[in-house]
Scaffold this motif. Structure first.
Motif, PDB file in Angstrom:
ATOM      1  N   VAL A   1      46.973  42.994  32.034  1.00 44.34           N
ATOM      2  CA  VAL A   1      48.036  42.021  32.299  1.00 44.34           C
ATOM      3  C   VAL A   1      47.366  40.654  32.213  1.00 44.34           C
ATOM      4  CG1 VAL A   1      49.657  41.125  34.006  1.00 44.34           C
ATOM      5  CG2 VAL A   1      49.326  43.607  33.779  1.00 44.34           C
ATOM      6  N   ALA A   2      47.651  39.906  31.164  1.00 42.98           N
ATOM      7  CA  ALA A   2      47.003  38.603  30.919  1.00 42.98           C
ATOM      8  C   ALA A   2      45.485  38.722  31.065  1.00 42.98           C
ATOM      9  CB  ALA A   2      47.565  37.543  31.870  1.00 42.98           C
ATOM     10  N   GLY A   3      44.935  39.780  30.469  1.00 43.67           N
ATOM     11  CA  GLY A   3      43.482  39.968  30.468  1.00 43.67           C
ATOM     12  C   GLY A   3      42.949  40.752  31.650  1.00 43.67           C
ATOM     13  N   GLU A   4      43.734  40.865  32.724  1.00 39.51           N
ATOM     14  CA  GLU A   4      43.272  41.606  33.907  1.00 39.51           C
ATOM     15  C   GLU A   4      43.510  43.105  33.693  1.00 39.51           C
ATOM     16  OE1 GLU A   4      45.079  40.350  37.593  1.00 39.51           O
ATOM     17  OE2 GLU A   4      43.756  41.664  38.775  1.00 39.51           O
TER      18      GLU A   4
ATOM     19  N   GLU B   1      45.246  41.348  53.033  1.00 38.67           N
ATOM     20  CA  GLU B   1      43.856  40.885  52.850  1.00 38.67           C
ATOM     21  C   GLU B   1      43.468  41.293  51.440  1.00 38.67           C
ATOM     22  OE1 GLU B   1      41.077  42.660  55.709  1.00 38.67           O
ATOM     23  OE2 GLU B   1      42.707  42.738  57.137  1.00 38.67           O
ATOM     24  N   PRO B   2      44.021  40.611  50.414  1.00 38.05           N
ATOM     25  CA  PRO B   2      43.828  41.088  49.039  1.00 38.05           C
ATOM     26  C   PRO B   2      42.356  41.132  48.629  1.00 38.05           C
ATOM     27  CG  PRO B   2      45.046  38.999  49.076  1.00 38.05           C
ATOM     28  CD  PRO B   2      44.771  39.374  50.491  1.00 38.05           C
ATOM     29  N   PHE B   3      42.064  42.000  47.694  1.00 37.65           N
ATOM     30  CA  PHE B   3      40.700  42.067  47.152  1.00 37.65           C
ATOM     31  C   PHE B   3      40.368  40.695  46.566  1.00 37.65           C
ATOM     32  CE2 PHE B   3      42.190  46.424  47.225  1.00 37.65           C
ATOM     33  CZ  PHE B   3      41.084  47.113  47.700  1.00 37.65           C
ATOM     34  N   VAL B   4      39.207  40.172  46.907  1.00 43.15           N
ATOM     35  CA  VAL B   4      38.891  38.804  46.485  1.00 43.15           C
ATOM     36  C   VAL B   4      38.344  38.746  45.060  1.00 43.15           C
ATOM     37  CG1 VAL B   4      38.587  37.926  48.830  1.00 43.15           C
ATOM     38  CG2 VAL B   4      36.600  38.829  47.610  1.00 43.15           C
ATOM     39  N   LYS B   5      37.996  39.889  44.499  1.00 42.62           N
ATOM     40  CA  LYS B   5      37.516  39.916  43.110  1.00 42.62           C
ATOM     41  C   LYS B   5      38.536  40.620  42.223  1.00 42.62           C
ATOM     42  CE  LYS B   5      33.123  38.579  43.827  1.00 42.62           C
ATOM     43  NZ  LYS B   5      32.543  37.365  43.281  1.00 42.62           N
ATOM     44  N   ARG B   6      38.593  40.138  40.972  1.00 43.82           N
ATOM     45  CA  ARG B   6      39.460  40.753  39.964  1.00 43.82           C
ATOM     46  C   ARG B   6      38.622  41.078  38.736  1.00 43.82           C
ATOM     47  NH1 ARG B   6      44.796  40.539  40.937  1.00 43.82           N
ATOM     48  NH2 ARG B   6      45.410  39.399  42.799  1.00 43.82           N
ATOM     49  N   VAL B   7      39.113  41.996  37.905  1.00 50.88           N
ATOM     50  CA  VAL B   7      38.311  42.453  36.772  1.00 50.88           C
ATOM     51  C   VAL B   7      39.077  42.225  35.468  1.00 50.88           C
ATOM     52  CG1 VAL B   7      37.054  44.399  35.776  1.00 50.88           C
ATOM     53  CG2 VAL B   7      37.184  44.155  38.273  1.00 50.88           C
ATOM     54  N   TYR B   8      38.412  41.510  34.549  1.00 50.76           N
ATOM     55  CA  TYR B   8      39.046  41.115  33.285  1.00 50.76           C
ATOM     56  C   TYR B   8      38.306  41.741  32.107  1.00 50.76           C
ATOM     57  CZ  TYR B   8      41.550  37.751  36.119  1.00 50.76           C
ATOM     58  OH  TYR B   8      42.371  37.187  37.074  1.00 50.76           O
ATOM     59  N   LEU B   9      39.069  42.109  31.087  1.00 51.35           N
ATOM     60  CA  LEU B   9      38.463  42.644  29.859  1.00 51.35           C
ATOM     61  C   LEU B   9      37.942  41.473  29.042  1.00 51.35           C
ATOM     62  CD1 LEU B   9      38.178  45.481  28.490  1.00 51.35           C
ATOM     63  CD2 LEU B   9      40.052  44.758  26.997  1.00 51.35           C
ATOM     64  N   ARG B  10      36.736  41.620  28.509  1.00 51.57           N
ATOM     65  CA  ARG B  10      36.119  40.592  27.665  1.00 51.57           C
ATOM     66  C   ARG B  10      35.698  41.234  26.346  1.00 51.57           C
ATOM     67  NH1 ARG B  10      38.515  37.122  30.390  1.00 51.57           N
ATOM     68  NH2 ARG B  10      37.577  36.266  32.277  1.00 51.57           N
ATOM     69  N   PRO B  11      35.524  40.422  25.289  1.00 48.59           N
ATOM     70  CA  PRO B  11      35.157  41.007  23.985  1.00 48.59           C
ATOM     71  C   PRO B  11      33.889  41.861  24.065  1.00 48.59           C
ATOM     72  CG  PRO B  11      35.674  38.676  23.769  1.00 48.59           C
ATOM     73  CD  PRO B  11      35.675  38.957  25.232  1.00 48.59           C
ATOM     74  N   ASP B  12      32.974  41.479  24.950  1.00 46.88           N
ATOM     75  CA  ASP B  12      31.713  42.227  25.053  1.00 46.88           C
ATOM     76  C   ASP B  12      31.672  43.153  26.275  1.00 46.88           C
ATOM     77  OD1 ASP B  12      31.873  40.166  26.805  1.00 46.88           O
ATOM     78  OD2 ASP B  12      29.799  39.489  26.570  1.00 46.88           O
TER      79      ASP B  12
END
Ligand code: F6R
Ligand code: ZN
Length: 183
Positions: free
Chosen positions: A79-82, A167-178
């Motif tokens: 979702v928008a890279g996430e 208390e949302p998770f403070v880190k998010r994970v995004y897809l990157r080209p590498d």
């Protein structure tokens, strides 16, 4: 009184838990507010309400002494890279730990306790230990393959999804080209 539990087995495959008795799926429409870009999630839901993840489990009494277990399949997608991920939760009983075993694909297990955050990259055969009291969410970091893992946790753990919202998770994970980025 405890239900009598007889020995039984299921078969873990890369697609499902053969012999499962309960199936649940979470679509984009079930994930309102979970991704950073809510507008992008809503737009995606409008064009196709894709399945984000599926859970195959076996009915076991949710009581002390029992071991609940299930197989989770997180579909590839963003979702928008996430990256697509589970909602994530805490266990109500802060004395209950959990084990995840990677079956297929590539994922990240994100854990949080107070301000402390840890991640473990998971692949096939990674056995990850989630200590008692840590909130946990899994993320599929592959561009095109499902991420599949098996979980085992005590029957009396209980669930607290609301806490992971408040208390949302403070880190998010995004897809990157590498690969992927945790930020
Ligand atoms: C159970 C557990 C996993 C998750 C599953 C779906 O304690 O941690 O089996 O329940 O991966 O994620 P949630 O429950 O966060 O929707
Ligand atoms: Zn859990």
């Amino acid at each position: 009184m405890n239900q009598v539990q007889l020995p039984f087995s299921t078969v873990i495959t890369a697609e499902e838990l053969k012999g499962f008795t309960h199936y649940e799926e979470r679509k984009l429409s079930d994930m309102k507010g979970y991704f950073a870009d809510e507008e992008a999630r809503a737009a995606m839901e409008q064009s196709a309400d894709q399945v984000v993840y599926q859970v195959y489990r076996v009915e076991v009494p949710p009581e002390e002494g029992e071991l609940l277990h299930c197989l989770t399949v997180i579909q590839p997608g963003q979702v928008a890279g996430e990256c697509f991920m589970t909602k994530g939760h805490y266990h109500l009983n802060e004395k209950c730990a959990e084990i995840y075993v990677g079956v297929k694909g590539k994922g990240v297990l994100l854990m949080q306790k107070g301000q402390e955050v840890r991640t473990i990259e998971m692949r096939e055969n990674t056995a990850a230990y989630i200590p008692a009291g840590w909130g946990h969410r899994t993320i599929n970091v592959s561009a095109d393959q499902p991420f599949v893992f098996f979980s085992v946790w005590p029957g009396h753990s209980g669930y607290d999804y609301q806490r992971a919202v408040e208390e949302p998770f403070v880190k998010r994970v995004y897809l990157r080209p590498d690969g992927y980025e945790v930020k």
